[in-house]
Design an enzyme around this catalytic site. Structure first.
Site, PDB file in Angstrom:
ATOM      1  N   TYR A   1      53.136  11.290  24.286  1.00 22.91           N
ATOM      2  CA  TYR A   1      52.098  10.735  25.157  1.00 22.91           C
ATOM      3  C   TYR A   1      51.281   9.642  24.459  1.00 22.91           C
ATOM      4  O   TYR A   1      50.850   8.685  25.090  1.00 22.91           O
ATOM      5  CB  TYR A   1      51.175  11.834  25.687  1.00 22.91           C
ATOM      6  CG  TYR A   1      51.762  12.617  26.841  1.00 22.91           C
ATOM      7  CD1 TYR A   1      52.062  11.985  28.045  1.00 22.91           C
ATOM      8  CD2 TYR A   1      52.016  13.974  26.733  1.00 22.91           C
ATOM      9  CE1 TYR A   1      52.602  12.683  29.105  1.00 22.91           C
ATOM     10  CE2 TYR A   1      52.559  14.693  27.798  1.00 22.91           C
ATOM     11  CZ  TYR A   1      52.852  14.038  28.979  1.00 22.91           C
ATOM     12  OH  TYR A   1      53.383  14.738  30.031  1.00 22.91           O
TER      13      TYR A   1
ATOM     14  N   GLU B   1      61.584  42.730  14.936  1.00 22.26           N
ATOM     15  CA  GLU B   1      61.982  41.904  16.083  1.00 22.26           C
ATOM     16  C   GLU B   1      61.015  42.004  17.254  1.00 22.26           C
ATOM     17  O   GLU B   1      60.577  40.996  17.787  1.00 22.26           O
ATOM     18  CB  GLU B   1      63.393  42.299  16.570  1.00 22.26           C
ATOM     19  CG  GLU B   1      63.820  41.572  17.838  1.00 22.26           C
ATOM     20  CD  GLU B   1      65.245  41.867  18.276  1.00 22.26           C
ATOM     21  OE1 GLU B   1      66.052  42.324  17.453  1.00 22.26           O
ATOM     22  OE2 GLU B   1      65.558  41.625  19.460  1.00 22.26           O
TER      23      GLU B   1
ATOM     24  N   ASP C   1      67.040  44.757  16.577  1.00 25.45           N
ATOM     25  CA  ASP C   1      67.944  45.515  17.424  1.00 25.45           C
ATOM     26  C   ASP C   1      69.354  45.468  16.827  1.00 25.45           C
ATOM     27  O   ASP C   1      69.740  44.474  16.215  1.00 25.45           O
ATOM     28  CB  ASP C   1      68.007  44.921  18.838  1.00 25.45           C
ATOM     29  CG  ASP C   1      66.775  45.260  19.672  1.00 25.45           C
ATOM     30  OD1 ASP C   1      66.017  46.178  19.295  1.00 25.45           O
ATOM     31  OD2 ASP C   1      66.582  44.601  20.706  1.00 25.45           O
TER      32      ASP C   1
END
Lengths: 334, 334
Positions: B66, B162, B214
């Site tokens: 921007y 996690e 996991d």
């Protein structure tokens, strides 16, 4: 056991409290051959909640599902089953599930500024005073359950910010010192813990909540509206998780014109979202000024991001935009 | 101006440093009629970086895009253009872009436990000591740029987790007291700021990093591997953002058997991810034990989540699993 029916058909918008509320419809769960498993699961879930409260422990929805793997014949096959029973229990007691010891998987929400959060050490009981003015470029990360937190503050208002990048700019420059406020990063659609934190903090000190999001239908309908009035499919909870004292500071469609912001064209999904809100959202339908704003945006066919203010200089947002907006709080969108 | 070529073709895996490194290939940007715009944009981006460093300010990629809207003919039309030039500048100077004042949009990473983070107040220069043992159920939220932070700790190791839910359980029960460690919530695939924080902290005190994810190909290939060796398409940065001292504590495929964990069937996408890793990932190809683990998982056809340990009781993870695993650090996956 009688449970309130949890569906949009059993919901009305309450203009005075500022959130969706349940109508009286109930469903019944009796002990028969056909319902024996669900009945047992409901009692087991209540027992788990009792154990959590007695041991000052917590369980996520996912953990509760896995705990059930030890319930022999009453175990859940899939998590949606255990979630439904958990929500039944929650609605049955008319409390939010954090009060029952069940917590969401997701954290969310960072805090910096004129606030002391008062927590305690679980082992010693010692009071812990967390001073959010003393984090430098970092922040305080809101825990999953905020029910026991207490607050001390002399801030004038809470400023909730959609993006982590904009939050970081305001934190980096100690904007909270100048504006005498508390900064909260929503990180997109705010989590339950974040919404509850803002609500409890605002209630406890009578603080107004100003919300600074991207100027697009997602920022308005998803992020802002979820924070302010809650969500339609969890009406039994909105009483706890909505923030009725919230107002939208910007970016409004009018800001895009007034501040000559660089824009992006509205996508079809944006236009659909805005039209849906005009047609179906009881909150938008309640406020003429919101209808006008969405109609203006659809007509302009453009959206603008918070960061678009950087066109006028990286710190224009702090030096010009926010002070000018805050001088006209009455013109915020409801 | 000569820039290193940033692509997989110009990358090799360095076994001793533990991350992808750039080969020598370079591309050149000279000032001609055709390149005048890119050349100007590159110089403008360097000037913006200089200004950021001189004023101790920051800009996100989005903000830099921007800002360019004021560069007249040199303005970028779309953000991918400005991102590319920013990455060129970064590779040109062989530094990470945080050192140039450019920061990512996303924060990420919460910290609790035996650690004092030392930051400073931007206005007064006062040293701020942030004691991560005194957050109760909350945590310290890692800032976007961590280059200037300093650390004090007597912890034995860093435990990266996690999911926010598991992190919250360990925090709630002050697990860091018992294990004498620092807990870090990755919140899924760790952000640059989070990876850099772990790396700087581990380097500064010679701490091992144990990772608890996991038990599935996503946890291994995406979350763990990104933390440990970085990502393939940003090889010029991995030197700063990888954590070579990381090891995988679990959940391993063998844990699923040893702890009789409830499982879910592997999806096709899981199997594809595991097979891809075996075939294409130079990191997996470097370690026989990783190949065996992935082959074992493909053969078992199941995955298990961290929360699956709750089957044995909500706090089994703290009372049994973690102590048993930590007693055999040598058996962790590399």
């Amino acid at each position: 056991m009688k449970f309130p029916v949890r569906s949009l058909a059993n919901v009305s918008y309450n203009g005075s409290t500022g959130h969706f509320t349940l109508k009286g419809k109930k469903k019944e769960r009796t002990l028969t051959v056909n319902t024996v498993k669900t009945f047992a699961q409901t009692l087991k879930m209540m027992a788990l909640s009792k154990e959590l409260i007695q041991t000052d422990d917590i369980a996520t929805k996912r953990e509760a599902y896995y705990v059930s793997k030890n319930w022999a014949e009453a175990r859940f096959k899939e998590q949606p089953e255990s979630d439904t029973v958990m929500e039944d229990v929650e609605a049955f007691f008319s409390v939010n599930r954090e009060q029952l010891g069940f917590v969401p998987e997701e954290k969310g929400g960072d805090v910096a500024g004129r606030l002391v959060v008062i927590d305690h050490d679980r082992d010693t009981g010692e009071e812990l005073r967390i001073d959010c003015t003393r984090f430098g470029s970092g922040a305080y990360s809101i825990p999953i359950s905020v029910e026991d937190l207490k607050f001390e503050t002399d801030a004038q208002f809470i400023l909730c910010i959609e993006t982590a990048g904009m939050f970081q700019r305001l934190v980096k420059h100690n904007y909270w010192k100048k504006a005498n406020c508390i900064l909260i990063s929503l990180g997109g659609v705010p989590t339950r813990a974040c919404r509850r934190f803002v609500r409890r903090l605002a209630d406890s000190h009578g603080l107004p909540v100003y919300v600074f999001v991207d100027g697009d239908p997602y920022g308005y309908s998803n992020i802002y509206r979820t924070l302010k009035v809650g969500s339609g499919n969890a009406a039994h909870l909105n009483e706890y998780f909505c923030v009725p004292q919230a107002h939208l500071l910007g970016i409004t469609p009018q800001d895009i014109i007034d501040y000559k912001l660089p824009t992006h064209p509205l996508k079809d999904v944006d236009i659909k979202r805005a039209r849906d809100a005009l047609k179906n959202d009881p909150f938008i339908q309640h406020y003429r000024s919101w209808q006008l704003a969405l109609e203006q945006m659809i007509k302009m066919k453009v959206r603008a991001e918070q960061q678009a203010l950087a066109k006028h200089g990286l710190n224009y947002v702090m030096d010009e935009y926010l002070p000018q907006k805050l001088a006209n709080v009455g013109r915020f969108l409801p």
